[in-house]
Design a protein around this motif. Structure first.
Motif, PDB file in Angstrom:
ATOM      1  N   LEU A  52      -3.694  20.458  24.971  1.00 29.33           N
ATOM      2  CA  LEU A  52      -3.876  19.240  25.758  1.00 29.33           C
ATOM      3  C   LEU A  52      -2.571  18.746  26.404  1.00 29.33           C
ATOM      4  CD1 LEU A  52      -6.143  17.389  23.177  1.00 29.33           C
ATOM      5  CD2 LEU A  52      -6.871  18.388  25.358  1.00 29.33           C
ATOM      6  N   ASP A  53      -1.496  19.512  26.264  1.00 27.30           N
ATOM      7  CA  ASP A  53      -0.172  19.104  26.750  1.00 27.30           C
ATOM      8  C   ASP A  53       0.287  17.791  26.121  1.00 27.30           C
ATOM      9  OD1 ASP A  53       0.375  21.313  28.365  1.00 27.30           O
ATOM     10  OD2 ASP A  53      -0.728  20.472  30.055  1.00 27.30           O
ATOM     11  N   ILE A  54      -0.033  17.620  24.858  1.00 22.51           N
ATOM     12  CA  ILE A  54       0.444  16.476  24.074  1.00 22.51           C
ATOM     13  C   ILE A  54       1.302  17.064  22.957  1.00 22.51           C
ATOM     14  CG2 ILE A  54      -0.180  14.534  22.598  1.00 22.51           C
ATOM     15  CD1 ILE A  54      -2.813  14.362  24.206  1.00 22.51           C
ATOM     16  N   LYS A  55       2.589  16.806  23.023  1.00 18.54           N
ATOM     17  CA  LYS A  55       3.519  17.443  22.091  1.00 18.54           C
ATOM     18  C   LYS A  55       3.607  16.684  20.769  1.00 18.54           C
ATOM     19  CE  LYS A  55       8.041  19.410  21.581  1.00 18.54           C
ATOM     20  NZ  LYS A  55       9.278  19.799  22.179  1.00 18.54           N
ATOM     21  N   LEU A  56       3.483  17.425  19.686  1.00 23.25           N
ATOM     22  CA  LEU A  56       3.730  16.871  18.358  1.00 23.25           C
ATOM     23  C   LEU A  56       5.228  16.955  18.116  1.00 23.25           C
ATOM     24  CD1 LEU A  56       2.876  15.790  15.583  1.00 23.25           C
ATOM     25  CD2 LEU A  56       2.538  18.175  14.865  1.00 23.25           C
ATOM     26  N   LEU A  57       5.899  15.812  18.164  1.00 19.41           N
ATOM     27  CA  LEU A  57       7.351  15.773  18.006  1.00 19.41           C
ATOM     28  C   LEU A  57       7.789  15.895  16.556  1.00 19.41           C
ATOM     29  CD1 LEU A  57       8.202  12.834  20.436  1.00 19.41           C
ATOM     30  CD2 LEU A  57       8.410  15.294  20.883  1.00 19.41           C
ATOM     31  N   ASP A  58       6.996  15.303  15.647  1.00 18.17           N
ATOM     32  CA  ASP A  58       7.395  15.308  14.241  1.00 18.17           C
ATOM     33  C   ASP A  58       6.232  14.895  13.364  1.00 18.17           C
ATOM     34  OD1 ASP A  58       9.032  15.546  11.992  1.00 18.17           O
ATOM     35  OD2 ASP A  58      10.554  14.149  12.729  1.00 18.17           O
ATOM     36  N   HIS A  59       6.338  15.256  12.115  1.00 16.36           N
ATOM     37  CA  HIS A  59       5.437  14.782  11.064  1.00 16.36           C
ATOM     38  C   HIS A  59       6.346  14.232   9.976  1.00 16.36           C
ATOM     39  CE1 HIS A  59       2.100  15.819   7.894  1.00 16.36           C
ATOM     40  NE2 HIS A  59       2.516  14.569   7.831  1.00 16.36           N
ATOM     41  N   LEU A  60       6.240  12.947   9.734  1.00 14.44           N
ATOM     42  CA  LEU A  60       7.051  12.310   8.701  1.00 14.44           C
ATOM     43  C   LEU A  60       6.202  12.041   7.468  1.00 14.44           C
ATOM     44  CD1 LEU A  60       8.983   9.610  10.771  1.00 14.44           C
ATOM     45  CD2 LEU A  60       9.764  11.883  10.134  1.00 14.44           C
ATOM     46  N   ILE A  61       6.738  12.404   6.318  1.00  9.93           N
ATOM     47  CA  ILE A  61       6.146  12.004   5.042  1.00  9.93           C
ATOM     48  C   ILE A  61       7.054  10.902   4.532  1.00  9.93           C
ATOM     49  CG2 ILE A  61       5.551  12.692   2.697  1.00  9.93           C
ATOM     50  CD1 ILE A  61       5.204  15.577   3.802  1.00  9.93           C
ATOM     51  N   ILE A  62       6.489   9.717   4.349  1.00 10.54           N
ATOM     52  CA  ILE A  62       7.347   8.586   4.009  1.00 10.54           C
ATOM     53  C   ILE A  62       7.020   8.014   2.628  1.00 10.54           C
ATOM     54  CG2 ILE A  62       7.545   8.036   6.458  1.00 10.54           C
ATOM     55  CD1 ILE A  62       5.956   5.478   5.898  1.00 10.54           C
ATOM     56  N   THR A  63       8.017   7.372   2.078  1.00 15.40           N
ATOM     57  CA  THR A  63       7.871   6.570   0.862  1.00 15.40           C
ATOM     58  C   THR A  63       8.561   5.235   1.157  1.00 15.40           C
ATOM     59  OG1 THR A  63       9.959   7.193  -0.200  1.00 15.40           O
ATOM     60  CG2 THR A  63       8.074   8.683  -0.550  1.00 15.40           C
ATOM     61  N   SER A  64       8.540   4.352   0.202  1.00 15.20           N
ATOM     62  CA  SER A  64       9.203   3.066   0.416  1.00 15.20           C
ATOM     63  C   SER A  64      10.723   3.196   0.446  1.00 15.20           C
ATOM     64  CB  SER A  64       8.780   2.066  -0.666  1.00 15.20           C
ATOM     65  OG  SER A  64       9.089   2.575  -1.948  1.00 15.20           O
ATOM     66  N   LYS A 106       0.803  -1.228   0.000  1.00 17.47           N
ATOM     67  CA  LYS A 106       0.000   0.000   0.000  1.00 17.47           C
ATOM     68  C   LYS A 106       0.835   1.276   0.000  1.00 17.47           C
ATOM     69  CE  LYS A 106      -3.779  -2.255   2.463  1.00 17.47           C
ATOM     70  NZ  LYS A 106      -4.539  -2.311   3.726  1.00 17.47           N
ATOM     71  N   ILE A 107       2.071   1.212   0.454  1.00 23.81           N
ATOM     72  CA  ILE A 107       2.870   2.423   0.645  1.00 23.81           C
ATOM     73  C   ILE A 107       3.073   3.209  -0.658  1.00 23.81           C
ATOM     74  CG2 ILE A 107       5.170   1.367   0.415  1.00 23.81           C
ATOM     75  CD1 ILE A 107       5.951   3.154   2.901  1.00 23.81           C
ATOM     76  N   ASP A 108       3.169   2.531  -1.782  1.00 26.30           N
ATOM     77  CA  ASP A 108       3.343   3.203  -3.070  1.00 26.30           C
ATOM     78  C   ASP A 108       2.045   3.234  -3.881  1.00 26.30           C
ATOM     79  OD1 ASP A 108       6.100   3.701  -2.682  1.00 26.30           O
ATOM     80  OD2 ASP A 108       6.605   1.684  -3.368  1.00 26.30           O
ATOM     81  N   TYR A 109       0.934   2.864  -3.235  1.00 24.46           N
ATOM     82  CA  TYR A 109      -0.334   2.749  -3.963  1.00 24.46           C
ATOM     83  C   TYR A 109      -1.339   3.837  -3.610  1.00 24.46           C
ATOM     84  CZ  TYR A 109      -4.282   0.443  -6.206  1.00 24.46           C
ATOM     85  OH  TYR A 109      -5.361   0.161  -7.003  1.00 24.46           O
ATOM     86  N   PHE A 110      -1.609   4.042  -2.309  1.00 25.24           N
ATOM     87  CA  PHE A 110      -2.535   5.096  -1.899  1.00 25.24           C
ATOM     88  C   PHE A 110      -2.115   5.648  -0.540  1.00 25.24           C
ATOM     89  CE2 PHE A 110      -4.507   1.087  -0.604  1.00 25.24           C
ATOM     90  CZ  PHE A 110      -4.788   1.292   0.728  1.00 25.24           C
ATOM     91  N   GLU A 111      -2.602   6.870  -0.247  1.00 29.62           N
ATOM     92  CA  GLU A 111      -2.202   7.540   0.994  1.00 29.62           C
ATOM     93  C   GLU A 111      -2.876   6.938   2.214  1.00 29.62           C
ATOM     94  OE1 GLU A 111      -2.014  11.729   1.580  1.00 29.62           O
ATOM     95  OE2 GLU A 111      -0.972  12.061  -0.315  1.00 29.62           O
ATOM     96  N   GLN A 112      -2.085   6.864   3.288  1.00 23.51           N
ATOM     97  CA  GLN A 112      -2.574   6.461   4.603  1.00 23.51           C
ATOM     98  C   GLN A 112      -1.998   7.425   5.625  1.00 23.51           C
ATOM     99  OE1 GLN A 112      -1.223   2.235   4.369  1.00 23.51           O
ATOM    100  NE2 GLN A 112      -3.340   1.827   4.974  1.00 23.51           N
TER     101      GLN A 112
END
Length: 154
Positions: free
Chosen positions: A130-142, A48-54
């Motif tokens: 909410l004191d929940i820290k967003l550490l990172d946002h990763l955009i990944i491919t295969s 699925k990683i190269d087929y559609f977004e998740q």
């Protein structure tokens, strides 16, 4: 005839439970974006990683140990739905103090779109409340990834 007061006596009880399948000492610790990418890529369905977004969320405790991974949505070739309420309801239930969000780009291009940037800022702001820290946002491919934190875009 029932009155409103009688109906309020029949309210469903809500119980929040987090059940872990592994001991705290055995949970992987995320020390870098590369650690996160390797963990996320290994859990991604390679068909699925190269087929559609998740879109997925990695929940972490205060020591940056992984509490769990939640697949929030699957979409089309160029997008998927992200609902802030779903992100933070799951984070609260997991008792996470940190989160990392990720989604794949089937095109192989890891550059963030304007929509990606806007969504990241919105999630970061909601987490602050909410004191929940967003550490990172990763955009990944295969083959590779883009880290908002590493690029100073968070």
């Amino acid at each position: 005839m029932e009155t409103l007061n009688q109906k309020w006596q029949i309210v469903s009880e809500i119980e929040l439970i987090y059940k872990s399948k592994i001991k705290t000492s055995e949970r992987p610790q995320i020390k870098s974006s590369k650690d996160a990418y390797l963990l996320l890529k290994s859990s991604w369905d390679q068909g699925k990683i190269d087929y559609f977004e998740q879109f997925k969320i990695l929940f972490l405790n205060h020591s940056f140990k992984a509490l769990g991974l939640y697949e929030m949505s699957s979409g089309g070739i160029t997008g998927t739905i992200v609902d802030l309420r779903m992100i933070f309801s799951a984070a609260l239930k997991a008792n996470a103090t940190n989160i990392m969000i990720t989604h794949n780009h089937p095109s192989g291009n890891t550059s963030p779109s304007e929509a990606d940037k806007h969504m990241t800022a919105k999630i970061r702001q909601a987490g602050e409340l909410l004191d929940i820290k967003l550490l990172d946002h990763l955009i990944i491919t295969s083959e590779t990834y883009y880290s908002f934190a590493d690029e100073g875009a968070l």
